[in-house]
Design an enzyme around this catalytic site. Sequence first.
Site: not given
Ligand SMILES: NC(=O)C1=CN([C@@H]2O[C@H](COP(=O)(O)OP(=O)(O)OC[C@H]3O[C@@H](n4cnc5c(N)ncnc54)[C@H](OP(=O)(O)O)[C@@H]3O)[C@@H](O)[C@H]2O)C=CC1
Ligand SMILES: C[C@H]1O[C@H](OP(=O)(O)OP(=O)(O)OC[C@H]2O[C@@H](n3cnc4c(=O)[nH]c(N)nc43)[C@H](O)[C@@H]2O)[C@@H](O)[C@@H](O)C1=O
Length: 324
Positions: A23, A27, A119-121, A148, A152, A176, A191, A199
């Site tokens: 929470h 997300v 996740s979309s990966c 990863y 998933k 996504t 990401h 940056r």
């Molecule tokens: N960000 C993105 O671009 C994408 C995210 N997702 C999915 O969405 C979901 C959320 O991702 P996102 O919000 O970005 O991730 P964040 O890293 O922002 O948040 C992850 C959360 O998970 C909690 N967490 C991690 N490890 C543990 C653990 N061992 N025990 C309890 N809690 C834990 C953390 O808790 P705390 O803060 O208390 O440490 C944190 O609140 C994931 O399933 C991810 O795979 C899918 C696609 C894209």
């Molecule tokens: C949500 C998805 O996110 C991850 O996949 P991804 O989409 O490839 O992740 P990304 O956002 O880190 O990169 C997107 C693109 O962007 C370019 N890029 C440029 N400059 C920076 C840079 O400074 N940082 C990062 N991270 N990427 C950069 C980078 O080289 C790449 O081409 C999975 O591992 C997995 O976590 C997953 O499911």
Amino acid sequence: MSEDGVFEPTALDRSSKFYVAGHRGLVGSAIWRNLETEGFTNLVGKTSSELDLKDRDAVFAFFAESKPRYVVLAAAKVGGILANNTYPVDFLSDNLRIQVNVLDAAREHGVERLLFLGSSCIYPKFAEQPIREDSLLTGHLEPTNDAYAIAKIAGIMQIQAIRRQYGLPWISAMPTNLYGPGDNFSPTGSHVLPALIRRYDEAAKSGTQVVTNWGTGSPRREFLHVDDMASACLHLLENYDGPSQVNVGTGSDVTIRELASMVASAVGYTGEIAWDTTKPDGTPRKLLDVSKLADAGWSASIGLEEGIRRTVEWFRENSLSVRS
Ligand SMILES: NC(=O)C1=CN([C@@H]2O[C@H](COP(=O)(O)OP(=O)(O)OC[C@H]3O[C@@H](n4cnc5c(N)ncnc54)[C@H](OP(=O)(O)O)[C@@H]3O)[C@@H](O)[C@H]2O)C=CC1
Ligand SMILES: C[C@H]1O[C@H](OP(=O)(O)OP(=O)(O)OC[C@H]2O[C@@H](n3cnc4c(=O)[nH]c(N)nc43)[C@H](O)[C@@H]2O)[C@@H](O)[C@@H](O)C1=O
């Protein structure tokens, strides 16, 4: 429970206990905000230091005591391309343990509706674009995040198995790339979108004339604002019940170069942008087919330009407390 996703829309009871796992994350915090706005009055959240979801006994004890009626599993070990490529064991092992513990304990303690976030990966590196849900497991994964992705995919499979073996109306969503308030802005673990905001903001403030991004800039990515994602999660819980995971996205994508220019102008960075091609590009494209989600009656509403503007504003207002 239905087999084809056709489901009599059923509003969730706003007074029932709703556990948002993760929470405080990007997300999870958006889901929490949205549920509060939607009138849910009995939300439960635990930080990872209060409840480590990798600890099976602690997870079962929590569910035995808390007995939530609804659960969204938004807790995971999450990171960008470099983190995934550097620590595949952690991304596989941590996420498998979190998922198996939460899903097993939720089933054991009678959770009625559960939404798992993948996740979309999970889709093949060279899947036909836009990527349909049924392309899952039809080709090789993108190596930078295959560990990863396997975790998933195991989560999706566990949801489908629980539907078959126990008849529970649990579902999975495949987001996504997401961004917005509460994101991880660390230079190496984040990401791309938050990494660019940080940056360029630092460069604009310090007068740096050249910033270096990763890869070639030619990959394409789809970006959904996390407030849209939160809205889609509740919509699916109240309007979808099927074995297939559901893609959640905007239906459009940009190149990383185009994204870099959009972020630079939103931040006000006017210097040069260089590209470090020793860093990985990852998959060339992963645009999701969102027709199943549209059939369930939902589409995104926050455009990328506006979403970036809002996120830059949030980042600047919270720069002292952001995860970095
Ligand atoms: N960000 C993105 O671009 C994408 C995210 N997702 C999915 O969405 C979901 C959320 O991702 P996102 O919000 O970005 O991730 P964040 O890293 O922002 O948040 C992850 C959360 O998970 C909690 N967490 C991690 N490890 C543990 C653990 N061992 N025990 C309890 N809690 C834990 C953390 O808790 P705390 O803060 O208390 O440490 C944190 O609140 C994931 O399933 C991810 O795979 C899918 C696609 C894209
Ligand atoms: C949500 C998805 O996110 C991850 O996949 P991804 O989409 O490839 O992740 P990304 O956002 O880190 O990169 C997107 C693109 O962007 C370019 N890029 C440029 N400059 C920076 C840079 O400074 N940082 C990062 N991270 N990427 C950069 C980078 O080289 C790449 O081409 C999975 O591992 C997995 O976590 C997953 O499911």
